[in-house]
Design a protein around this motif. Structure first.
Motif, PDB file in Angstrom:
ATOM      1  N   GLY A  87      13.082  35.383  18.888  1.00 34.42           N
ATOM      2  CA  GLY A  87      12.274  34.553  18.010  1.00 34.42           C
ATOM      3  C   GLY A  87      12.633  34.647  16.543  1.00 34.42           C
ATOM      4  N   SER A  88      13.494  35.587  16.185  1.00 35.64           N
ATOM      5  CA  SER A  88      13.886  35.744  14.783  1.00 35.64           C
ATOM      6  C   SER A  88      15.041  34.801  14.469  1.00 35.64           C
ATOM      7  CB  SER A  88      14.323  37.182  14.502  1.00 35.64           C
ATOM      8  OG  SER A  88      14.939  37.280  13.232  1.00 35.64           O
ATOM      9  N   GLU A  89      14.970  34.135  13.331  1.00 34.21           N
ATOM     10  CA  GLU A  89      16.063  33.272  12.906  1.00 34.21           C
ATOM     11  C   GLU A  89      16.549  33.657  11.521  1.00 34.21           C
ATOM     12  OE1 GLU A  89      17.602  31.226  14.853  1.00 34.21           O
ATOM     13  OE2 GLU A  89      16.186  31.356  16.532  1.00 34.21           O
ATOM     14  N   SER A  90      16.375  34.938  11.167  1.00 32.48           N
ATOM     15  CA  SER A  90      16.833  35.393   9.857  1.00 32.48           C
ATOM     16  C   SER A  90      17.975  36.395   9.944  1.00 32.48           C
ATOM     17  CB  SER A  90      15.670  36.008   9.066  1.00 32.48           C
ATOM     18  OG  SER A  90      15.098  37.092   9.782  1.00 32.48           O
ATOM     19  N   ILE A  91      17.997  37.222  10.985  1.00 26.49           N
ATOM     20  CA  ILE A  91      19.068  38.209  11.155  1.00 26.49           C
ATOM     21  C   ILE A  91      19.722  37.994  12.519  1.00 26.49           C
ATOM     22  CG2 ILE A  91      19.681  40.647  11.214  1.00 26.49           C
ATOM     23  CD1 ILE A  91      17.239  41.255   9.545  1.00 26.49           C
ATOM     24  N   TYR A  92      21.051  37.920  12.515  1.00 27.18           N
ATOM     25  CA  TYR A  92      21.813  37.676  13.732  1.00 27.18           C
ATOM     26  C   TYR A  92      22.820  38.790  13.958  1.00 27.18           C
ATOM     27  CZ  TYR A  92      19.929  32.976  13.083  1.00 27.18           C
ATOM     28  OH  TYR A  92      19.090  31.916  12.891  1.00 27.18           O
ATOM     29  N   VAL A  93      23.198  38.981  15.226  1.00 29.67           N
ATOM     30  CA  VAL A  93      24.159  40.023  15.579  1.00 29.67           C
ATOM     31  C   VAL A  93      25.269  39.433  16.443  1.00 29.67           C
ATOM     32  CG1 VAL A  93      22.422  41.855  15.495  1.00 29.67           C
ATOM     33  CG2 VAL A  93      22.890  40.699  17.664  1.00 29.67           C
ATOM     34  N   ALA A  94      26.370  40.159  16.516  1.00 31.47           N
ATOM     35  CA  ALA A  94      27.468  39.820  17.419  1.00 31.47           C
ATOM     36  C   ALA A  94      28.133  41.128  17.811  1.00 31.47           C
ATOM     37  CB  ALA A  94      28.469  38.886  16.747  1.00 31.47           C
ATOM     38  N   THR A  95      27.991  41.522  19.069  1.00 31.73           N
ATOM     39  CA  THR A  95      28.543  42.800  19.523  1.00 31.73           C
ATOM     40  C   THR A  95      28.800  42.731  21.028  1.00 31.73           C
ATOM     41  OG1 THR A  95      28.220  45.211  19.493  1.00 31.73           O
ATOM     42  CG2 THR A  95      26.286  43.863  19.969  1.00 31.73           C
ATOM     43  N   GLY A  96      29.406  43.796  21.563  1.00 33.48           N
ATOM     44  CA  GLY A  96      29.629  43.896  23.001  1.00 33.48           C
ATOM     45  C   GLY A  96      30.819  43.104  23.498  1.00 33.48           C
ATOM     46  N   PHE A  97      31.934  43.100  22.752  1.00 33.59           N
ATOM     47  CA  PHE A  97      33.095  42.296  23.122  1.00 33.59           C
ATOM     48  C   PHE A  97      34.010  42.990  24.128  1.00 33.59           C
ATOM     49  CE2 PHE A  97      32.819  40.273  18.636  1.00 33.59           C
ATOM     50  CZ  PHE A  97      31.720  39.522  19.043  1.00 33.59           C
ATOM     51  N   ASN A  98      33.757  44.256  24.414  1.00 37.97           N
ATOM     52  CA  ASN A  98      34.451  44.979  25.487  1.00 37.97           C
ATOM     53  C   ASN A  98      35.972  44.909  25.361  1.00 37.97           C
ATOM     54  OD1 ASN A  98      34.379  46.630  27.744  1.00 37.97           O
ATOM     55  ND2 ASN A  98      34.415  44.918  29.185  1.00 37.97           N
ATOM     56  N   LYS A  99      36.479  45.083  24.136  1.00 40.66           N
ATOM     57  CA  LYS A  99      37.912  45.157  23.836  1.00 40.66           C
ATOM     58  C   LYS A  99      38.617  43.805  23.868  1.00 40.66           C
ATOM     59  CE  LYS A  99      38.317  49.930  25.483  1.00 40.66           C
ATOM     60  NZ  LYS A  99      39.042  50.891  26.327  1.00 40.66           N
ATOM     61  N   TRP A 100      37.869  42.708  23.998  1.00 39.97           N
ATOM     62  CA  TRP A 100      38.485  41.380  23.991  1.00 39.97           C
ATOM     63  C   TRP A 100      37.932  40.566  22.830  1.00 39.97           C
ATOM     64  CZ3 TRP A 100      42.739  40.952  26.657  1.00 39.97           C
ATOM     65  CH2 TRP A 100      42.938  41.830  27.741  1.00 39.97           C
ATOM     66  N   GLY A 101      38.014  41.150  21.643  1.00 45.80           N
ATOM     67  CA  GLY A 101      37.382  40.558  20.472  1.00 45.80           C
ATOM     68  C   GLY A 101      38.091  39.348  19.904  1.00 45.80           C
ATOM     69  N   MET A 102      39.369  39.141  20.206  1.00 51.44           N
ATOM     70  CA  MET A 102      40.064  37.998  19.632  1.00 51.44           C
ATOM     71  C   MET A 102      39.444  36.683  20.121  1.00 51.44           C
ATOM     72  SD  MET A 102      42.308  39.188  17.505  1.00 51.44           S
ATOM     73  CE  MET A 102      40.937  40.302  17.174  1.00 51.44           C
ATOM     74  N   THR A 103      39.159  36.588  21.414  1.00 52.31           N
ATOM     75  CA  THR A 103      38.533  35.370  21.931  1.00 52.31           C
ATOM     76  C   THR A 103      37.013  35.462  21.869  1.00 52.31           C
ATOM     77  OG1 THR A 103      38.790  36.276  24.165  1.00 52.31           O
ATOM     78  CG2 THR A 103      40.444  34.690  23.403  1.00 52.31           C
ATOM     79  N   ASN A 104      36.448  36.618  22.196  1.00 52.30           N
ATOM     80  CA  ASN A 104      34.994  36.773  22.137  1.00 52.30           C
ATOM     81  C   ASN A 104      34.480  36.681  20.702  1.00 52.30           C
ATOM     82  OD1 ASN A 104      33.694  37.153  24.729  1.00 52.30           O
ATOM     83  ND2 ASN A 104      34.979  38.964  24.965  1.00 52.30           N
ATOM     84  N   GLY A 105      35.226  37.242  19.756  1.00 51.65           N
ATOM     85  CA  GLY A 105      34.808  37.166  18.363  1.00 51.65           C
ATOM     86  C   GLY A 105      34.812  35.741  17.852  1.00 51.65           C
ATOM     87  N   ALA A 106      35.837  34.976  18.240  1.00 50.83           N
ATOM     88  CA  ALA A 106      35.891  33.574  17.835  1.00 50.83           C
ATOM     89  C   ALA A 106      34.764  32.786  18.492  1.00 50.83           C
ATOM     90  CB  ALA A 106      37.246  32.984  18.204  1.00 50.83           C
ATOM     91  N   ALA A 107      34.503  33.051  19.780  1.00 47.49           N
ATOM     92  CA  ALA A 107      33.394  32.376  20.470  1.00 47.49           C
ATOM     93  C   ALA A 107      32.062  32.720  19.808  1.00 47.49           C
ATOM     94  CB  ALA A 107      33.380  32.775  21.941  1.00 47.49           C
ATOM     95  N   ALA A 108      31.903  33.990  19.407  1.00 47.98           N
ATOM     96  CA  ALA A 108      30.671  34.408  18.745  1.00 47.98           C
ATOM     97  C   ALA A 108      30.471  33.650  17.446  1.00 47.98           C
ATOM     98  CB  ALA A 108      30.700  35.914  18.486  1.00 47.98           C
ATOM     99  N   VAL A 124      22.780  28.289  13.777  1.00 46.46           N
ATOM    100  CA  VAL A 124      22.205  28.225  12.439  1.00 46.46           C
ATOM    101  C   VAL A 124      22.264  26.802  11.873  1.00 46.46           C
ATOM    102  CG1 VAL A 124      22.489  29.015  10.058  1.00 46.46           C
ATOM    103  CG2 VAL A 124      22.676  30.645  11.941  1.00 46.46           C
ATOM    104  N   LEU A 125      23.356  26.106  12.148  1.00 44.85           N
ATOM    105  CA  LEU A 125      23.558  24.791  11.556  1.00 44.85           C
ATOM    106  C   LEU A 125      23.003  23.656  12.405  1.00 44.85           C
ATOM    107  CD1 LEU A 125      27.214  25.308  10.287  1.00 44.85           C
ATOM    108  CD2 LEU A 125      25.108  25.426   8.943  1.00 44.85           C
ATOM    109  N   GLY A 126      22.549  23.982  13.626  1.00 44.16           N
ATOM    110  CA  GLY A 126      21.901  22.956  14.436  1.00 44.16           C
ATOM    111  C   GLY A 126      22.783  22.277  15.462  1.00 44.16           C
ATOM    112  N   GLY A 127      23.919  22.880  15.811  1.00 41.41           N
ATOM    113  CA  GLY A 127      24.784  22.309  16.843  1.00 41.41           C
ATOM    114  C   GLY A 127      24.405  22.798  18.229  1.00 41.41           C
ATOM    115  N   ARG A 128      25.303  22.563  19.178  1.00 41.21           N
ATOM    116  CA  ARG A 128      25.028  22.956  20.559  1.00 41.21           C
ATOM    117  C   ARG A 128      26.311  23.410  21.233  1.00 41.21           C
ATOM    118  NH1 ARG A 128      22.546  19.057  25.369  1.00 41.21           N
ATOM    119  NH2 ARG A 128      23.041  20.459  27.119  1.00 41.21           N
TER     120      ARG A 128
END
Length: 506
Positions: A346-367, A375-379
């Protein structure tokens, strides 16, 4: 101990902002200048947001600058684990997110002139014991819609008992990408501050107050409407992410090798893990070899496994000469899916991105795509597989219970063991580190490059007792993976403070 990507890069084509420069406010503050943080910041800046990136060390200093730089949808045995827990639709959504992240990265690299090598990726078995897990990964690839094939032979100089091949994957120098992202961020009016460690965050009406220390440990305060924590593991304990991911450390060597180097990107499913790729450099190519992974702070002597890994390279690539050695840290989520989204439901002020399990190049970009869309209203139809709060996580409850029982046991053992020894027994005479003394007077001592350091061994996060990593020459907390330099300086969280030196007065 510096990675190939960080040690061989030329002067950066950008200049960071001074921490004390006005204005000390922004629409969005992004914490962490790796691939996730910088790509997220660029997407926000493109949309006209006033964006400030705060980096505790330097751009790419943690995971991104110490990765293997593989941009692959074939990720070891990861897809089969997701399929077994979550089924076909979630696995497809996870792959779709990684595919979109990979596509964004490769298109961006092409537009910015960042060199990329397109190579096949293999998940393979080193022995007959690993064949079943590789077969399971092939089935998971097909369930997720990936055109993977089984290959009985891969023309490699090391043991190979069959593997899965996915054609047309990619590899690159990740620091070239980060430089391009910073240039674009600054070009859109965004700001980047290095050596600015976020210590805490508080609320002030509808705005957030971000409390930061500069390189001189002076306090500076920023205001923002929203905050993104792209720090590997969130540095705020809200949401308990430190108990929902397991920190692991893995290592890489770069070797100069006479003759040909294996072209595909290879990673084994059976232990000990072997990750192989080549890397172009100014005077030819290097062999990149990764492995020797362990839970942070719980390996008695990581250097033993590293000696074995190095010997493996010299055996299968005769004449291999080591040029670089480095390590990186990543986090395995309890349900095998990343956590990307609000830090609390329910919070829309603080966001996180973690748990990429050593595959951060694609997971980080997806995140980054998922966060900017939210945040910007896309889907993003696949974003449910990356949700920070999801009913999918029920499948990880057993893992979470086991992991946190281990944490509790490790915490107790660290305090009651009179003398915990990792490295040399007597750091006054030899290189190494040791924690010793009764519970009411524990002390951490180490000697590195002839300099002796004495600090409190109590991790400022949740009171774990650190252990010495004889490969990285660093103190590591075995509870949740906080790491500290020999003198106690914080390297990475979830801790936000250094080890204290108060024990020196006793």
């Amino acid at each position: 101990m510096t990675s190939l990507w960080l040690s061989d890069r030329v002067e950066q084509p950008w200049a960071a902002t001074d921490l004390d420069a006005d204005p000390q406010r922004a629409d969005i503050v992004v914490v962490g200048a790796g691939i996730t943080g910088l790509m997220t910041a660029v997407l926000f800046a493109r949309a006209g947001k006033d964006v400030l990136v705060l980096e505790a060390r330097t751009v790419g200093a943690c995971a991104t600058g110490n990765t293997t730089g593989k941009v692959s949808l074939l990720q070891g045995s990861h897809l089969s684990k997701i399929l077994s827990k979550h089924g076909r639709s979630v696995t497809r959504a996870y792959v779709d997110g990684n595919r979109e992240g990979q596509s964004w990265l490769l298109n961006y690299c092409a537009s910015q002139g960042v060199a990329v090598q397109r190579e096949d990726a293999y998940t393979y078995a080193q022995s007959s014991d690993g064949v079943s897990s590789v077969r399971a990964e092939l089935n998971a690839c097909h369930a997720a819609g990936l055109p993977a094939t089984w290959e009985d032979d891969a023309d490699v100089p090391f043991p190979y008992q069959g593997g899965v091949r996915l054609a047309g994957q990619a590899q690159f120098d990740p620091m070239s990408l980060l430089d391009a992202l910073v240039v674009e961020l600054l070009g859109h009016g965004g700001r980047l501050v290095e050596h600015a460690r976020v210590r805490r965050v508080s609320s002030h009406g509808k705005r957030l107050r971000v409390h930061v220390n500069n390189a001189a440990h002076e306090d500076v305060e920023f205001e923002a409407e929203q905050l993104v924590l792209a720090t590997g593991i969130p540095i705020l304990d809200r949401g308990g992410y430190f108990a929902r991911v397991k920190p692991s450390r893995s290592y890489c060597f770069a070797f100069e090798v006479p003759g040909n180097i294996t072209r595909p990107m290879m990673i084994s499913t059976d232990s000990p893990t072997r990750s192989v790729r080549y890397a172009p450099v100014a005077d030819g190519e290097r062999l990149i070899l990764g492995g020797a992974g362990h839970t942070v702070g719980r390996e008695k002597s990581p250097s033993v496994a590293l000696e074995e890994l190095s010997a493996w390279a010299r055996t299968h690539y005769p004449g291999a000469n080591q040029t670089h050695f480095w390590s990186a840290q990543d986090y395995t989520p309890i349900d095998d899916l990343p956590y990307v989204g609000p830090i609390l439901p329910g919070s829309e002020s603080i966001y996180v991105a973690t748990g990429f399990n050593k595959w951060g190049m694609t997971n980080g970009a997806a995140a980054a795509l998922a966060l900017s869309s939210r945040v910007l209203g896309g889907r993003m139809d696949w974003s449910s597989a990356f949700a920070s709060w999801s009913p999918h996580e029920i499948f990880g409850l057993r893992t979470a219970m086991k992991s946190n029982l281990e944490v509790g046991f490790t915490l107790t053992r660290g305090w009651i063991t009179p003398s915990t020894r990792l490295g040399r027994r007597n750091p006054n005479e030899d290189e190494g580190g040791v924690v010793s003394g009764p519970p009411w007077r524990l002390e951490a001592r180490c000697r590195v490059d002839g300099a002796e350091h004495r600090v409190s061994p109590v991790c400022p996060h949740l009171g774990g007792i650190v252990n010495w990593n004889d490969a990285d020459k660093a103190w590591e907390c075995p509870l949740h993976g906080s790491r500290f330099a020999p003198d106690g300086t914080l390297l990475e969280g979830p801790a936000t403070q250094d080890l204290t030196a108060e024990r020196r007065q006793r």
